[in-house]
Design a protein around this motif. Structure first.
Motif, PDB file in Angstrom:
ATOM      1  N   GLU A   3       0.806  -1.218   0.000  1.00  0.00           N
ATOM      2  CA  GLU A   3       0.000   0.000   0.000  1.00  0.00           C
ATOM      3  C   GLU A   3       0.843   1.274   0.000  1.00  0.00           C
ATOM      4  OE1 GLU A   3      -2.311  -0.437   3.485  1.00  0.00           O
ATOM      5  OE2 GLU A   3      -3.626  -1.947   2.648  1.00  0.00           O
ATOM      6  N   SER A   4       2.154   1.154   0.033  1.00  0.00           N
ATOM      7  CA  SER A   4       3.018   2.323   0.128  1.00  0.00           C
ATOM      8  C   SER A   4       2.910   3.186  -1.129  1.00  0.00           C
ATOM      9  CB  SER A   4       4.472   1.892   0.334  1.00  0.00           C
ATOM     10  OG  SER A   4       4.609   1.118   1.505  1.00  0.00           O
ATOM     11  N   LYS A   5       3.011   4.504  -0.904  1.00  0.00           N
ATOM     12  CA  LYS A   5       2.904   5.460  -2.014  1.00  0.00           C
ATOM     13  C   LYS A   5       3.938   6.560  -1.835  1.00  0.00           C
ATOM     14  CE  LYS A   5      -2.145   4.977  -1.604  1.00  0.00           C
ATOM     15  NZ  LYS A   5      -2.252   4.721  -0.156  1.00  0.00           N
ATOM     16  N   PHE A   6       4.345   7.154  -2.966  1.00  0.00           N
ATOM     17  CA  PHE A   6       5.148   8.372  -2.970  1.00  0.00           C
ATOM     18  C   PHE A   6       4.248   9.513  -3.418  1.00  0.00           C
ATOM     19  CE2 PHE A   6       8.590   5.273  -4.176  1.00  0.00           C
ATOM     20  CZ  PHE A   6       9.286   5.359  -2.988  1.00  0.00           C
ATOM     21  N   ILE A   7       4.266  10.620  -2.680  1.00  0.00           N
ATOM     22  CA  ILE A   7       3.534  11.813  -3.096  1.00  0.00           C
ATOM     23  C   ILE A   7       4.538  12.964  -3.164  1.00  0.00           C
ATOM     24  CG2 ILE A   7       1.764  13.496  -2.467  1.00  0.00           C
ATOM     25  CD1 ILE A   7       1.519   9.901  -1.295  1.00  0.00           C
ATOM     26  N   GLN A   8       4.662  13.563  -4.319  1.00  0.00           N
ATOM     27  CA  GLN A   8       5.568  14.685  -4.506  1.00  0.00           C
ATOM     28  C   GLN A   8       4.758  15.956  -4.709  1.00  0.00           C
ATOM     29  OE1 GLN A   8       8.330  13.994  -7.668  1.00  0.00           O
ATOM     30  NE2 GLN A   8       8.992  12.015  -6.877  1.00  0.00           N
ATOM     31  N   ILE A   9       5.157  17.004  -4.017  1.00  0.00           N
ATOM     32  CA  ILE A   9       4.498  18.299  -4.145  1.00  0.00           C
ATOM     33  C   ILE A   9       5.511  19.297  -4.693  1.00  0.00           C
ATOM     34  CG2 ILE A   9       3.335  20.181  -2.944  1.00  0.00           C
ATOM     35  CD1 ILE A   9       3.413  16.700  -1.424  1.00  0.00           C
ATOM     36  N   TRP A  10       5.185  19.868  -5.834  1.00  0.00           N
ATOM     37  CA  TRP A  10       6.029  20.869  -6.484  1.00  0.00           C
ATOM     38  C   TRP A  10       5.252  22.184  -6.514  1.00  0.00           C
ATOM     39  CZ3 TRP A  10      10.887  19.161  -8.067  1.00  0.00           C
ATOM     40  CH2 TRP A  10      11.053  17.777  -8.144  1.00  0.00           C
ATOM     41  N   VAL A  11       5.884  23.255  -6.057  1.00  0.00           N
ATOM     42  CA  VAL A  11       5.242  24.568  -6.004  1.00  0.00           C
ATOM     43  C   VAL A  11       5.841  25.452  -7.093  1.00  0.00           C
ATOM     44  CG1 VAL A  11       4.602  26.515  -4.542  1.00  0.00           C
ATOM     45  CG2 VAL A  11       5.042  24.270  -3.497  1.00  0.00           C
ATOM     46  N   PHE A  12       4.976  26.004  -7.946  1.00  0.00           N
ATOM     47  CA  PHE A  12       5.426  26.845  -9.053  1.00  0.00           C
ATOM     48  C   PHE A  12       4.918  28.273  -8.887  1.00  0.00           C
ATOM     49  CE2 PHE A  12       5.665  22.558 -10.672  1.00  0.00           C
ATOM     50  CZ  PHE A  12       6.852  22.558 -11.388  1.00  0.00           C
ATOM     51  N   GLU A  13       5.674  29.210  -9.390  1.00  0.00           N
ATOM     52  CA  GLU A  13       5.355  30.616  -9.238  1.00  0.00           C
ATOM     53  C   GLU A  13       4.052  30.961  -9.977  1.00  0.00           C
ATOM     54  OE1 GLU A  13       8.579  32.770 -10.914  1.00  0.00           O
ATOM     55  OE2 GLU A  13       8.208  32.094 -12.959  1.00  0.00           O
ATOM     56  N   PRO A  14       3.407  32.058  -9.583  1.00  0.00           N
ATOM     57  CA  PRO A  14       2.174  32.481 -10.271  1.00  0.00           C
ATOM     58  C   PRO A  14       2.462  32.870 -11.718  1.00  0.00           C
ATOM     59  CG  PRO A  14       2.455  33.605  -8.160  1.00  0.00           C
ATOM     60  CD  PRO A  14       3.748  32.933  -8.447  1.00  0.00           C
ATOM     61  N   GLY A  15       1.413  32.864 -12.527  1.00  0.00           N
ATOM     62  CA  GLY A  15       1.556  33.345 -13.892  1.00  0.00           C
ATOM     63  C   GLY A  15       1.714  34.854 -13.909  1.00  0.00           C
ATOM     64  N   GLU A  16       2.069  35.390 -15.040  1.00  0.00           N
ATOM     65  CA  GLU A  16       2.234  36.835 -15.161  1.00  0.00           C
ATOM     66  C   GLU A  16       0.880  37.535 -15.053  1.00  0.00           C
ATOM     67  OE1 GLU A  16       4.259  37.650 -18.762  1.00  0.00           O
ATOM     68  OE2 GLU A  16       6.079  36.540 -18.221  1.00  0.00           O
ATOM     69  N   ALA A  17       0.928  38.816 -14.716  1.00  0.00           N
ATOM     70  CA  ALA A  17      -0.302  39.597 -14.551  1.00  0.00           C
ATOM     71  C   ALA A  17      -1.138  39.550 -15.829  1.00  0.00           C
ATOM     72  CB  ALA A  17       0.046  41.050 -14.207  1.00  0.00           C
ATOM     73  N   GLY A  18      -2.415  39.255 -15.669  1.00  0.00           N
ATOM     74  CA  GLY A  18      -3.319  39.197 -16.803  1.00  0.00           C
ATOM     75  C   GLY A  18      -3.310  37.870 -17.538  1.00  0.00           C
ATOM     76  N   GLN A  19      -2.408  36.962 -17.136  1.00  0.00           N
ATOM     77  CA  GLN A  19      -2.339  35.663 -17.807  1.00  0.00           C
ATOM     78  C   GLN A  19      -3.525  34.787 -17.412  1.00  0.00           C
ATOM     79  OE1 GLN A  19       1.295  33.587 -16.989  1.00  0.00           O
ATOM     80  NE2 GLN A  19       0.809  31.834 -18.283  1.00  0.00           N
ATOM     81  N   GLU A  20      -4.113  34.111 -18.393  1.00  0.00           N
ATOM     82  CA  GLU A  20      -5.243  33.241 -18.122  1.00  0.00           C
ATOM     83  C   GLU A  20      -4.800  32.050 -17.274  1.00  0.00           C
ATOM     84  OE1 GLU A  20      -8.503  33.385 -18.918  1.00  0.00           O
ATOM     85  OE2 GLU A  20      -8.158  35.433 -19.617  1.00  0.00           O
ATOM     86  N   PRO A  21      -5.632  31.634 -16.319  1.00  0.00           N
ATOM     87  CA  PRO A  21      -5.274  30.461 -15.514  1.00  0.00           C
ATOM     88  C   PRO A  21      -5.209  29.204 -16.368  1.00  0.00           C
ATOM     89  CG  PRO A  21      -7.556  31.099 -15.117  1.00  0.00           C
ATOM     90  CD  PRO A  21      -6.953  32.193 -15.936  1.00  0.00           C
ATOM     91  N   ILE A  22      -4.424  28.247 -15.923  1.00  0.00           N
ATOM     92  CA  ILE A  22      -4.294  26.977 -16.636  1.00  0.00           C
ATOM     93  C   ILE A  22      -5.562  26.166 -16.422  1.00  0.00           C
ATOM     94  CG2 ILE A  22      -2.947  24.852 -16.857  1.00  0.00           C
ATOM     95  CD1 ILE A  22      -0.588  26.456 -15.623  1.00  0.00           C
ATOM     96  N   GLY A  23      -6.190  25.741 -17.492  1.00  0.00           N
ATOM     97  CA  GLY A  23      -7.415  24.958 -17.393  1.00  0.00           C
ATOM     98  C   GLY A  23      -7.137  23.462 -17.390  1.00  0.00           C
ATOM     99  N   ARG A  24      -8.142  22.693 -17.047  1.00  0.00           N
ATOM    100  CA  ARG A  24      -7.985  21.249 -16.972  1.00  0.00           C
ATOM    101  C   ARG A  24      -7.677  20.658 -18.352  1.00  0.00           C
ATOM    102  NH1 ARG A  24     -10.720  16.351 -16.913  1.00  0.00           N
ATOM    103  NH2 ARG A  24     -10.063  14.942 -15.245  1.00  0.00           N
ATOM    104  N   ASP A  25      -8.319  21.173 -19.386  1.00  0.00           N
ATOM    105  CA  ASP A  25      -8.059  20.666 -20.731  1.00  0.00           C
ATOM    106  C   ASP A  25      -6.599  20.897 -21.125  1.00  0.00           C
ATOM    107  OD1 ASP A  25     -10.662  19.850 -20.927  1.00  0.00           O
ATOM    108  OD2 ASP A  25     -11.326  21.586 -22.117  1.00  0.00           O
ATOM    109  N   GLU A  26      -6.050  22.038 -20.727  1.00  0.00           N
ATOM    110  CA  GLU A  26      -4.647  22.314 -21.031  1.00  0.00           C
ATOM    111  C   GLU A  26      -3.739  21.349 -20.275  1.00  0.00           C
ATOM    112  OE1 GLU A  26      -3.809  26.876 -21.647  1.00  0.00           O
ATOM    113  OE2 GLU A  26      -5.264  26.613 -20.019  1.00  0.00           O
ATOM    114  N   LEU A  27      -4.116  21.027 -19.034  1.00  0.00           N
ATOM    115  CA  LEU A  27      -3.335  20.068 -18.260  1.00  0.00           C
ATOM    116  C   LEU A  27      -3.309  18.707 -18.944  1.00  0.00           C
ATOM    117  CD1 LEU A  27      -4.346  20.706 -14.525  1.00  0.00           C
ATOM    118  CD2 LEU A  27      -2.085  20.968 -15.534  1.00  0.00           C
ATOM    119  N   VAL A  28      -4.467  18.271 -19.411  1.00  0.00           N
ATOM    120  CA  VAL A  28      -4.558  16.977 -20.083  1.00  0.00           C
ATOM    121  C   VAL A  28      -3.696  16.974 -21.341  1.00  0.00           C
ATOM    122  CG1 VAL A  28      -6.107  15.385 -21.278  1.00  0.00           C
ATOM    123  CG2 VAL A  28      -6.839  16.457 -19.131  1.00  0.00           C
TER     124      VAL A  28
END
Length: 456
Positions: A3-28
């Motif tokens: 049942e053991s798992k690895f979970i990695q958390i990576w923190v990324f900086e915000p997008g530039e001002a006025g930049q559209e947020p990343i959508g789920r479709d873009e992630l896919v």
């Protein structure tokens, strides 16, 4: 499967001002284009026979969208974020598909040192994919790290047919009995070397509150964040002490305070199991490919009864050195690798019996598991956003698991525990932070600009 798992958390900086947020479709779409970065993303574990070890097989189809979660926490603070991490850790994984998940989390607010609009990417792997070093390598390839390693393809192993598997059982039994005999002889030799003083004895763990198994109960997680530069400067004041020794001393101080708070700090030792390379550094440099995966588990006495942080660090460094000497001895290597010669049907029973002993409190070797996996440089990107921080979480059957992680100049110590064993995780996180500060102070080093996480 474990049942053991690895979970990695990576923190990324915000997008530039006025930049559209990343959508789920873009992630896919982004992830689909990167499936070839590792076989883990496109292969499944297949149990073809009760007599043969499971094998990796390329999936006929990977539904990328089914592996991706997008969540806006809508202004939740650190405690809300760690509660979501706990849910991710506790959720079982579907073994019928590739063993990974990607969670994109936004809306986390008021975390000192991290911008409010930062993007948190959580990657979850089942332990079957390899060790922590392999998991980090996969992620660095995924995030376009310039120094990411190149995965070497492995030929697919096809087990023999059922008739040949049945015919092989007598030979497997012979090999297993030989391995058992070698183990018995190795243990006897190890005991003799220990009695003569040639090899240091292994510390004996006594069950305490940290040994409540993680399976079957609510999970809690949290992370203490501090400066790696401060840790490096402090540990250099004591000759021979490594960053890992320093981090173990921080953990020791926190466990000492936590047990004291609950009225459970007695005379019994507190022991942690820590996976470390069994190959000397010089040999790893000469033959990196041959030595890269030769790891074993060493047991370290944390000396929680010692009140002086500096003295406790020195004792832990000695305990770590003794653990390496013992684990690298020939009889110890034979004993710890015996299971490699067991057939699948018996190895599975041995692992199940070990889990049962842990749950019953009759077979523990340590009070906690601690891993130390450096993340390397911070030059990773996600949709053009630079990485800011990173930390790991581990979920293990035996209960309390801790992970020491560094990315760039940041050091984090995270933990996963059963809520019954640790009903107040924020207290333990604060104990880690206070222990770090006390140890830096005791060693004569300061870090006035260290980052902190909010007190819950």
């Amino acid at each position: 499967m474990d049942e053991s798992k690895f979970i990695q958390i990576w923190v990324f900086e915000p997008g530039e001002a006025g930049q559209e947020p990343i959508g789920r479709d873009e992630l896919v779409e982004w992830m689909t284009a990167r499936l070839d970065r590792s076989r883990v993303f496109t292969e499944i574990v297949e149990f073809r026979s009760p007599l043969a070890y499971p094998v990796w097989r390329t999936a006929e189809h990977v539904d990328v969208a089914d592996h991706i979660r997008y969540l806006d926490l809508d202004g939740a603070g650190w405690d809300g974020f760690t509660a979501e991490l706990a849910r991710i850790v506790a959720a079982p994984m579907d073994l019928s598909r590739p063993l990974w998940e990607l969670h994109a989390i936004t809306g986390v607010r008021d975390v000192p040192g991290i911008p409010d609009d930062a993007l948190y990417i959580v990657i979850k792997f089942q332990h079957a994919i390899g060790d922590g070093v392999e998991a980090v390598g996969i992620s660095r390839r995924l995030f376009d790290a310039p120094d990411a390693d190149v995965e070497k393809p492995e030929p697919e192993y096809v087990p023999p047919g059922l008739v040949r598997q049945v015919a092989a059982v007598p030979g497997q039994v012979v090999n297993m009995l030989r391995a058992a005999r070698r183990t018995k002889e190795a243990v006897a030799e190890l005991d003799a070397l220990t009695a003569s003083g040639e090899i240091p004895p292994a510390p004996a763990a006594v069950p305490n509150r940290f040994n409540s198994p993680a399976s079957g109960g609510a999970v809690v997680v949290d992370v203490a964040r501090r400066s790696l530069d401060a840790a490096q400067a402090a540990r250099r004041t004591v000759p021979g002490v490594t960053v890992n020794d320093f981090a173990l001393a921080v953990v020791s101080g926190a466990m000492r305070e936590y047990l004291r708070h609950h009225g459970e700090l007695g005379d019994d030792p507190v022991v942690v199991a820590s996976p470390m390379s069994l190959v000397p550094l010089a040999e790893r440099r000469r033959n990196p490919e041959q030595a890269s995966n030769q790891f074993g588990m060493i047991l370290v006495d944390l000396h929680v009864q010692e009140p002086d942080p500096r003295v406790r660090l020195e004792k832990i460094a000695e305990s770590t050195a003794q653990g390496k000497r013992r684990s690298r001895s020939a009889p110890a290597m034979i004993a710890t690798t015996a299971l490699d010669d067991y057939p699948w049907w018996m190895a599975r029973r041995v692992v199940a019996a070990t889990h049962h002993a842990v749950e019953a409190g009759t077979g523990i070797s340590a009070n906690a598991m601690i891993t130390n996996v450096p993340r390397g440089s911070s030059d990773l990107t996600f949709f053009g956003r630079r990485s800011l921080e990173a930390f790991n979480l581990s979920s293990v059957h035996s209960g309390f698991a801790m992970s020491i992680t560094s990315l760039g100049s940041e050091l984090s110590i995270s933990f996963t525990a059963n809520a019954a064993a640790m009903p107040d995780p924020q207290r333990f996180r604060r104990a880690l932070e206070d222990s770090f500060d006390a140890l830096v102070s005791a060693l004569g080093s300061t870090d006035p600009d260290r980052p902190t996480v909010p007190v819950g």
